[in-house]
Write a protein that holds these residues in place. Sequence first.
Motif, PDB file in Angstrom:
ATOM      1  N   LYS A  87       0.834  -1.207   0.000  1.00 33.26           N
ATOM      2  CA  LYS A  87       0.000   0.000   0.000  1.00 33.26           C
ATOM      3  C   LYS A  87       0.867   1.254   0.000  1.00 33.26           C
ATOM      4  O   LYS A  87       0.553   2.251  -0.654  1.00 33.26           O
ATOM      5  N   LYS A  88       1.972   1.192   0.742  1.00 33.77           N
ATOM      6  CA  LYS A  88       2.857   2.351   0.852  1.00 33.77           C
ATOM      7  C   LYS A  88       3.529   2.669  -0.480  1.00 33.77           C
ATOM      8  O   LYS A  88       3.680   3.833  -0.866  1.00 33.77           O
ATOM      9  N   PHE A  89       3.972   1.634  -1.212  1.00 41.84           N
ATOM     10  CA  PHE A  89       4.733   1.832  -2.448  1.00 41.84           C
ATOM     11  C   PHE A  89       3.861   1.946  -3.692  1.00 41.84           C
ATOM     12  O   PHE A  89       4.359   2.309  -4.753  1.00 41.84           O
ATOM     13  N   GLU A  90       2.599   1.600  -3.586  1.00 44.86           N
ATOM     14  CA  GLU A  90       1.739   1.595  -4.772  1.00 44.86           C
ATOM     15  C   GLU A  90       1.700   2.968  -5.430  1.00 44.86           C
ATOM     16  O   GLU A  90       1.841   3.091  -6.654  1.00 44.86           O
ATOM     17  N   ASP A  91       1.536   4.015  -4.645  1.00 49.33           N
ATOM     18  CA  ASP A  91       1.475   5.374  -5.198  1.00 49.33           C
ATOM     19  C   ASP A  91       2.829   5.772  -5.778  1.00 49.33           C
ATOM     20  O   ASP A  91       2.897   6.388  -6.854  1.00 49.33           O
ATOM     21  N   THR A  92       3.918   5.377  -5.096  1.00 43.64           N
ATOM     22  CA  THR A  92       5.265   5.701  -5.571  1.00 43.64           C
ATOM     23  C   THR A  92       5.535   5.051  -6.919  1.00 43.64           C
ATOM     24  O   THR A  92       6.059   5.686  -7.844  1.00 43.64           O
TER      25      THR A  92
END
Length: 235
Positions: free
Chosen positions: A113-118
């Motif tokens: 979830k943390k890296f999905e936007d990145t």
Amino acid sequence: MSMKELRIAYQTVIIIVMVSLVVSRSESIFGDDPTTVDLFLLAITTALLLLPIVKEISLGGVTLKKELEETKKEINDNLAQIKNEIVNSVAVSPTFNLGNSPLNDEALKHLEKKFEDTVNKAFQSYATPETEVSKVLSVEDNTMFLFSARHNIESELRRIWGNREVKDSKWPTTVHYMTGNLSETGVIPNDFVHAIKEVYNACSPAIHGEEGTPQQVEFVKDLAPKIIATLKSIN
């Protein structure tokens, strides 16, 4: 007490004894008619006092060497230090691991979830509109074969190794450690272990993004199937 401290203490006692003898015979030594023994005693005492600051003293054909003894001691100390460093390095880690172990599933869910936007932002910035995500994951046939061979070898070794009371939790369970352990305990012949390692090594470059050479592929094709079949037969 260390050897160095013991040596210094021994030398100090000898010097004190010799100086005491010189003092006790000072009238004879520094008189008008000193004997040969008096002169020899004075010479030996003087030599012992000067030995820490000079390299070599010769007395009547007898040579006292400081440098040689110190050099021998330095060599012995260095050899002992090298031996300790080798033992410690082997005890700490028998292999070189360049990567980290994967995180547990719960941590991976959080990071996804943390890296999905990145990742989405990077994809939008660098990928072209024509990029088809579903087709970017591709593996050349020889690379897939080498991966399959290595995967099967390691899977069978872990199965065999895990079924025996030879595990040591202090050591990482690398293929080279497992094969060495299984060879030492007589589970797998040593010459067969050597063949396993070489086939495994031939597979490794392709797994790490390098293209396997035709000779590597041929080498693995000739040996890996029989190696894997043999490992599967070992309970």
